[in-house]
Design a protein around this motif. Structure first.
Motif, mmCIF file in Angstrom:
data_model
loop_
_atom_site.group_PDB
_atom_site.id
_atom_site.type_symbol
_atom_site.label_atom_id
_atom_site.label_comp_id
_atom_site.label_asym_id
_atom_site.label_seq_id
_atom_site.Cartn_x
_atom_site.Cartn_y
_atom_site.Cartn_z
ATOM 1 N N GLY A 56 0.802 -1.215 0.000
ATOM 2 C CA GLY A 56 0.000 0.000 0.000
ATOM 3 C C GLY A 56 0.839 1.270 0.000
ATOM 4 O O GLY A 56 1.726 1.425 0.821
ATOM 5 N N GLY A 57 0.593 2.131 -0.953
ATOM 6 C CA GLY A 57 1.286 3.406 -1.026
ATOM 7 C C GLY A 57 2.618 3.376 -1.752
ATOM 8 O O GLY A 57 3.218 4.417 -1.989
ATOM 9 N N ARG A 104 6.369 1.646 -6.614
ATOM 10 C CA ARG A 104 6.832 0.546 -7.460
ATOM 11 C C ARG A 104 6.826 -0.737 -6.640
ATOM 12 O O ARG A 104 6.902 -0.702 -5.409
ATOM 13 C CB ARG A 104 8.206 0.834 -8.038
ATOM 14 C CG ARG A 104 9.261 1.018 -7.020
ATOM 15 C CD ARG A 104 10.573 1.368 -7.678
ATOM 16 N NE ARG A 104 11.593 1.402 -6.635
ATOM 17 C CZ ARG A 104 12.830 1.652 -6.828
ATOM 18 N NH1 ARG A 104 13.249 1.915 -8.029
ATOM 19 N NH2 ARG A 104 13.681 1.658 -5.846
ATOM 20 N N PRO A 105 6.765 -1.871 -7.304
ATOM 21 C CA PRO A 105 6.673 -3.133 -6.551
ATOM 22 C C PRO A 105 8.006 -3.519 -5.909
ATOM 23 O O PRO A 105 9.071 -3.120 -6.353
ATOM 24 C CB PRO A 105 6.282 -4.151 -7.621
ATOM 25 C CG PRO A 105 6.832 -3.587 -8.886
ATOM 26 C CD PRO A 105 6.716 -2.094 -8.739
ATOM 27 N N VAL A 106 7.907 -4.295 -4.857
ATOM 28 C CA VAL A 106 9.070 -4.877 -4.199
ATOM 29 C C VAL A 106 9.254 -6.266 -4.793
ATOM 30 O O VAL A 106 8.281 -6.974 -5.034
ATOM 31 C CB VAL A 106 8.836 -4.969 -2.674
ATOM 32 C CG1 VAL A 106 9.989 -5.645 -1.981
ATOM 33 C CG2 VAL A 106 8.579 -3.590 -2.099
ATOM 34 N N GLN A 107 10.497 -6.643 -5.055
ATOM 35 C CA GLN A 107 10.752 -7.964 -5.629
ATOM 36 C C GLN A 107 11.152 -8.942 -4.533
ATOM 37 O O GLN A 107 11.971 -8.618 -3.679
ATOM 38 C CB GLN A 107 11.866 -7.895 -6.669
ATOM 39 C CG GLN A 107 11.494 -7.099 -7.883
ATOM 40 C CD GLN A 107 12.617 -7.086 -8.905
ATOM 41 O OE1 GLN A 107 13.730 -7.519 -8.654
ATOM 42 N NE2 GLN A 107 12.312 -6.571 -10.078
ATOM 43 N N TYR A 108 10.567 -10.123 -4.571
ATOM 44 C CA TYR A 108 10.899 -11.199 -3.653
ATOM 45 C C TYR A 108 11.308 -12.407 -4.484
ATOM 46 O O TYR A 108 10.668 -12.718 -5.488
ATOM 47 C CB TYR A 108 9.705 -11.579 -2.775
ATOM 48 C CG TYR A 108 9.281 -10.493 -1.824
ATOM 49 C CD1 TYR A 108 9.898 -10.345 -0.589
ATOM 50 C CD2 TYR A 108 8.250 -9.615 -2.158
ATOM 51 C CE1 TYR A 108 9.506 -9.350 0.292
ATOM 52 C CE2 TYR A 108 7.857 -8.612 -1.280
ATOM 53 C CZ TYR A 108 8.488 -8.493 -0.056
ATOM 54 O OH TYR A 108 8.100 -7.505 0.808
ATOM 55 N N ALA A 109 12.368 -13.092 -4.076
ATOM 56 C CA ALA A 109 12.812 -14.306 -4.754
ATOM 57 C C ALA A 109 12.633 -15.472 -3.786
ATOM 58 O O ALA A 109 13.066 -15.404 -2.632
ATOM 59 C CB ALA A 109 14.268 -14.183 -5.168
#
Length: 95
Positions: free
Chosen positions: A37-38, A41-46
């Protein structure tokens, strides 16, 4: 792959004497882009066993070195046509 780790460690060593510990593993990885939320840009998770193995290898290594998981050691050896003997734990130590 190993050359990249060594080059990165050498490059970072020039930053205020930084010494890097690295853990490397190979395998399939799922990459997820998650919007919180807010965020703009997206956060990347592997996610994968390889990511978990590399995460566990890093603190076990020494500063200025690259510690390879068995999967990475076998990939490195295969690139060079070298055979890696089977690894096994005996009394908590690899033999």
């Amino acid at each position: 792959m190993l050359a990249f780790g060594q080059e990165l460690g050498a490059a970072l060593a020039g930053v205020d004497g930084t010494r890097v510990r690295m853990g490397m593993a190979t395998g399939a990885v799922v990459l997820a882009h998650v919007w919180h939320g807010g965020d703009t840009r997206p956060v990347q998770y592997a996610y994968s066993d390889a990511v978990g193995a590399a995460r566990r290898m890093e603190p076990a290594g020494r500063a200025g070195a690259v510690l390879l998981a068995e999967s990475a050691a076998r990939a490195w050896a295969a690139e060079r046509g070298v055979e890696v003997p089977p690894l096994r734990l005996v009394g908590g130590e690899l033999v």
